[in-house]
Scaffold this motif. Sequence first.
Motif, PDB file in Angstrom:
ATOM      1  N   ARG A 337      38.139  65.393  40.036  1.00  0.00           N
ATOM      2  CA  ARG A 337      37.018  64.730  39.443  1.00  0.00           C
ATOM      3  C   ARG A 337      37.761  63.293  38.833  1.00  0.00           C
ATOM      4  O   ARG A 337      37.064  62.168  39.216  1.00  0.00           O
ATOM      5  CB  ARG A 337      36.253  65.154  38.318  1.00  0.00           C
ATOM      6  N   VAL A 338      38.693  63.373  38.007  1.00  0.00           N
ATOM      7  CA  VAL A 338      39.276  62.195  37.534  1.00  0.00           C
ATOM      8  C   VAL A 338      39.761  61.494  38.745  1.00  0.00           C
ATOM      9  O   VAL A 338      39.666  60.151  38.799  1.00  0.00           O
ATOM     10  CB  VAL A 338      40.602  62.822  36.702  1.00  0.00           C
ATOM     11  N   ILE A 339      40.556  62.047  39.582  1.00  0.00           N
ATOM     12  CA  ILE A 339      40.817  61.398  40.599  1.00  0.00           C
ATOM     13  C   ILE A 339      40.048  60.435  41.639  1.00  0.00           C
ATOM     14  O   ILE A 339      40.139  59.173  41.838  1.00  0.00           O
ATOM     15  CB  ILE A 339      41.751  62.147  41.978  1.00  0.00           C
ATOM     16  N   VAL A 340      38.903  61.162  41.941  1.00  0.00           N
ATOM     17  CA  VAL A 340      37.880  60.567  42.850  1.00  0.00           C
ATOM     18  C   VAL A 340      37.056  59.359  42.070  1.00  0.00           C
ATOM     19  O   VAL A 340      36.843  58.504  42.401  1.00  0.00           O
ATOM     20  CB  VAL A 340      37.093  61.575  43.438  1.00  0.00           C
ATOM     21  N   ARG A 341      36.869  59.588  40.773  1.00  0.00           N
ATOM     22  CA  ARG A 341      36.227  58.866  40.074  1.00  0.00           C
ATOM     23  C   ARG A 341      36.969  57.509  39.952  1.00  0.00           C
ATOM     24  O   ARG A 341      36.392  56.408  39.712  1.00  0.00           O
ATOM     25  CB  ARG A 341      35.825  59.352  38.568  1.00  0.00           C
ATOM     26  N   PHE A 342      38.292  57.396  39.555  1.00  0.00           N
ATOM     27  CA  PHE A 342      39.162  56.430  39.362  1.00  0.00           C
ATOM     28  C   PHE A 342      39.538  55.542  41.038  1.00  0.00           C
ATOM     29  O   PHE A 342      39.558  54.462  40.678  1.00  0.00           O
ATOM     30  CB  PHE A 342      40.529  56.827  39.028  1.00  0.00           C
ATOM     31  N   TRP A 343      39.145  56.505  41.866  1.00  0.00           N
ATOM     32  CA  TRP A 343      39.104  55.790  43.049  1.00  0.00           C
ATOM     33  C   TRP A 343      37.731  55.041  43.430  1.00  0.00           C
ATOM     34  O   TRP A 343      37.690  53.842  43.940  1.00  0.00           O
ATOM     35  CB  TRP A 343      39.237  56.845  44.119  1.00  0.00           C
ATOM     36  N   VAL A 344      36.776  55.622  42.979  1.00  0.00           N
ATOM     37  CA  VAL A 344      35.187  54.870  42.914  1.00  0.00           C
ATOM     38  C   VAL A 344      35.610  53.517  42.145  1.00  0.00           C
ATOM     39  O   VAL A 344      34.986  52.541  42.452  1.00  0.00           O
ATOM     40  CB  VAL A 344      34.205  55.650  42.623  1.00  0.00           C
ATOM     41  N   ILE A 345      35.990  53.535  40.997  1.00  0.00           N
ATOM     42  CA  ILE A 345      36.137  52.419  40.049  1.00  0.00           C
ATOM     43  C   ILE A 345      37.103  51.218  41.047  1.00  0.00           C
ATOM     44  O   ILE A 345      36.764  50.289  40.878  1.00  0.00           O
ATOM     45  CB  ILE A 345      36.916  52.894  38.759  1.00  0.00           C
ATOM     46  N   THR A 346      37.988  51.891  41.750  1.00  0.00           N
ATOM     47  CA  THR A 346      38.723  50.993  42.459  1.00  0.00           C
ATOM     48  C   THR A 346      38.086  50.155  43.322  1.00  0.00           C
ATOM     49  O   THR A 346      38.305  48.934  43.655  1.00  0.00           O
ATOM     50  CB  THR A 346      40.015  51.618  42.983  1.00  0.00           C
ATOM     51  N   VAL A 347      37.283  50.998  44.152  1.00  0.00           N
ATOM     52  CA  VAL A 347      36.705  50.400  45.197  1.00  0.00           C
ATOM     53  C   VAL A 347      35.612  49.368  44.690  1.00  0.00           C
ATOM     54  O   VAL A 347      35.617  48.176  45.267  1.00  0.00           O
ATOM     55  CB  VAL A 347      35.462  51.269  46.102  1.00  0.00           C
ATOM     56  N   ILE A 348      34.945  49.411  43.774  1.00  0.00           N
ATOM     57  CA  ILE A 348      34.144  48.569  42.894  1.00  0.00           C
ATOM     58  C   ILE A 348      34.883  47.286  42.381  1.00  0.00           C
ATOM     59  O   ILE A 348      34.520  46.296  42.708  1.00  0.00           O
ATOM     60  CB  ILE A 348      33.461  48.856  41.969  1.00  0.00           C
ATOM     61  N   LEU A 349      36.064  47.473  41.994  1.00  0.00           N
ATOM     62  CA  LEU A 349      36.835  46.332  41.236  1.00  0.00           C
ATOM     63  C   LEU A 349      37.451  45.409  42.352  1.00  0.00           C
ATOM     64  O   LEU A 349      37.558  44.395  42.492  1.00  0.00           O
ATOM     65  CB  LEU A 349      37.898  46.796  40.547  1.00  0.00           C
ATOM     66  N   VAL A 350      37.636  46.252  43.723  1.00  0.00           N
ATOM     67  CA  VAL A 350      38.286  45.279  44.925  1.00  0.00           C
ATOM     68  C   VAL A 350      37.232  44.549  45.384  1.00  0.00           C
ATOM     69  O   VAL A 350      37.441  43.453  45.863  1.00  0.00           O
ATOM     70  CB  VAL A 350      38.882  46.382  45.859  1.00  0.00           C
ATOM     71  N   LEU A 351      36.090  45.093  45.250  1.00  0.00           N
ATOM     72  CA  LEU A 351      34.721  44.387  46.100  1.00  0.00           C
ATOM     73  C   LEU A 351      34.530  43.273  44.936  1.00  0.00           C
ATOM     74  O   LEU A 351      34.258  42.006  45.331  1.00  0.00           O
ATOM     75  CB  LEU A 351      33.771  45.128  46.351  1.00  0.00           C
ATOM     76  N   VAL A 352      34.603  43.377  43.476  1.00  0.00           N
ATOM     77  CA  VAL A 352      34.686  42.097  42.599  1.00  0.00           C
ATOM     78  C   VAL A 352      35.756  41.277  42.975  1.00  0.00           C
ATOM     79  O   VAL A 352      35.511  39.926  43.231  1.00  0.00           O
ATOM     80  CB  VAL A 352      34.562  42.770  41.370  1.00  0.00           C
ATOM     81  N   GLY A 353      36.872  41.728  43.378  1.00  0.00           N
ATOM     82  CA  GLY A 353      38.101  40.900  43.663  1.00  0.00           C
ATOM     83  C   GLY A 353      37.768  39.791  44.849  1.00  0.00           C
ATOM     84  O   GLY A 353      37.878  38.560  44.765  1.00  0.00           O
ATOM     85  N   LEU A 354      37.176  40.731  45.825  1.00  0.00           N
ATOM     86  CA  LEU A 354      36.750  39.884  47.310  1.00  0.00           C
ATOM     87  C   LEU A 354      35.678  39.057  47.024  1.00  0.00           C
ATOM     88  O   LEU A 354      35.647  37.907  47.557  1.00  0.00           O
ATOM     89  CB  LEU A 354      36.391  40.966  48.377  1.00  0.00           C
ATOM     90  N   ALA A 355      34.824  39.358  45.841  1.00  0.00           N
ATOM     91  CA  ALA A 355      33.720  38.377  45.659  1.00  0.00           C
ATOM     92  C   ALA A 355      34.114  37.028  45.110  1.00  0.00           C
ATOM     93  O   ALA A 355      33.286  36.180  45.251  1.00  0.00           O
ATOM     94  CB  ALA A 355      32.699  39.042  44.632  1.00  0.00           C
ATOM     95  N   THR A 356      35.141  36.836  44.412  1.00  0.00           N
ATOM     96  CA  THR A 356      35.663  35.752  44.076  1.00  0.00           C
ATOM     97  C   THR A 356      35.925  34.606  45.302  1.00  0.00           C
ATOM     98  O   THR A 356      36.107  33.423  44.760  1.00  0.00           O
ATOM     99  CB  THR A 356      37.044  35.935  43.367  1.00  0.00           C
ATOM    100  N   LEU A 357      36.049  35.009  46.398  1.00  0.00           N
ATOM    101  CA  LEU A 357      36.283  34.189  47.583  1.00  0.00           C
ATOM    102  C   LEU A 357      34.894  33.280  47.745  1.00  0.00           C
ATOM    103  O   LEU A 357      35.089  32.103  48.185  1.00  0.00           O
ATOM    104  CB  LEU A 357      36.514  35.073  49.122  1.00  0.00           C
ATOM    105  N   LYS A 358      33.618  33.827  47.251  1.00  0.00           N
ATOM    106  CA  LYS A 358      32.542  33.093  47.596  1.00  0.00           C
ATOM    107  C   LYS A 358      31.937  32.493  46.176  1.00  0.00           C
ATOM    108  O   LYS A 358      31.254  31.613  46.312  1.00  0.00           O
ATOM    109  CB  LYS A 358      31.657  34.081  48.429  1.00  0.00           C
ATOM    110  N   ILE A 359      32.183  33.309  45.290  1.00  0.00           N
ATOM    111  CA  ILE A 359      31.313  32.927  43.862  1.00  0.00           C
ATOM    112  C   ILE A 359      32.279  31.994  43.152  1.00  0.00           C
ATOM    113  O   ILE A 359      33.155  32.293  42.522  1.00  0.00           O
ATOM    114  CB  ILE A 359      31.092  34.294  42.996  1.00  0.00           C
ATOM    115  N   ARG A 360      31.933  30.736  43.403  1.00  0.00           N
ATOM    116  CA  ARG A 360      32.690  29.599  42.821  1.00  0.00           C
ATOM    117  C   ARG A 360      31.754  28.516  42.231  1.00  0.00           C
ATOM    118  O   ARG A 360      30.970  28.321  42.888  1.00  0.00           O
ATOM    119  CB  ARG A 360      33.604  29.253  43.561  1.00  0.00           C
TER     120      ARG A 360
END
Length: 360
Positions: A337-360
Amino acid sequence: MLVWLADYLSQYIDGLGVFRYLTLRGIMGVLTALAISLILGPVMIRKLSYYQIGQAVRDDGPESHFSKAGTPTMGGGLILVAIAISTLLWSDLGNRYVWVVLLTTLAFGAIGWVDDWRKVVEKNPRGLPARWKYFWQSVFGFVAAIFLYMTAQSPVETQLIVPFFKDVALDMGPWFILLTYLVIVGSSNAVNLTDGLDGLAIMPTVMVGGGLAIFAYLSGHARFADYLLIPHVPGAGELIIFLGALVGAGLGFLWFNTYPAQVFMGDVGALALGAALGVVAVVVRQEIVLFIMGGVFVMETVSVILQVGSYKLTGRRIFRMAPLHHHFELKGWPEPRVIVRFWVITVILVLVGLATLKIR
């Protein structure tokens, strides 16, 4: 290597020119590293088991970890071999960024290898003393930083880019060297601290590496960089092959490292992969985006800093145990549970990082 061969043979054989395309070579980098990991993985595990190169478990750690004692470790060597072979095969070896990233990764892997060897083979619980570990990390970190600073060909290559804003770029000057050092060494140690559960560190590393591959491709492409208002760094696109190899090698390793793990990566893998993410983020001028996408690594590191600081200042602990993943284990969360939830958090954060490409 194969790029040069294909380029030469393309004058005799039609169709080989397709290997000039970064996207194809990036895909081949993923598949090559993945195949190497999957093929050599069982052999490596058998060899590590035969020579009794097994994980030592902390006596003060969660009781659920006691059963992990003796599990083969130093499997990060497999990741580095797969990355190196795939990168050398599919990259343009005349590209300076390929060499600085690959050599920095291998250098930090060598530090981790010495640390692991002393712990599991020489049975020295201290491993490589912390002062020497940080000394060599600093040496290699500064070498990479100075090289990137001295070979910069345009002002943008030494600016600090602030995401979410169109025109915010800070000229770092010589301070770029210090920033680069902190990013590389900090990222290296952050991934190392996160590597405490089966698959916990490798999957976020793969995700962040995939996100940085997108930035590398776009930064190396003049039109895309201009359209997205991100720094254009000529030659940075070639890092998509290295990052593709990292993704492929990481996924191949995860095949054996997923819960319950057959092998652990050890410091040889964790220190190297963290340094790899750090130096790539510097090259593509996205240090702050790395901080966002690698939020799990940041949380783990901050939890250790807060725990140590609080205990030294007040004698009290903020968390039941640090790094943070152990805190949740002691709260009763099953390891998967710890592992998968940390993975899910990373998916969200990577998407936020990629969003910086357009949100300016």
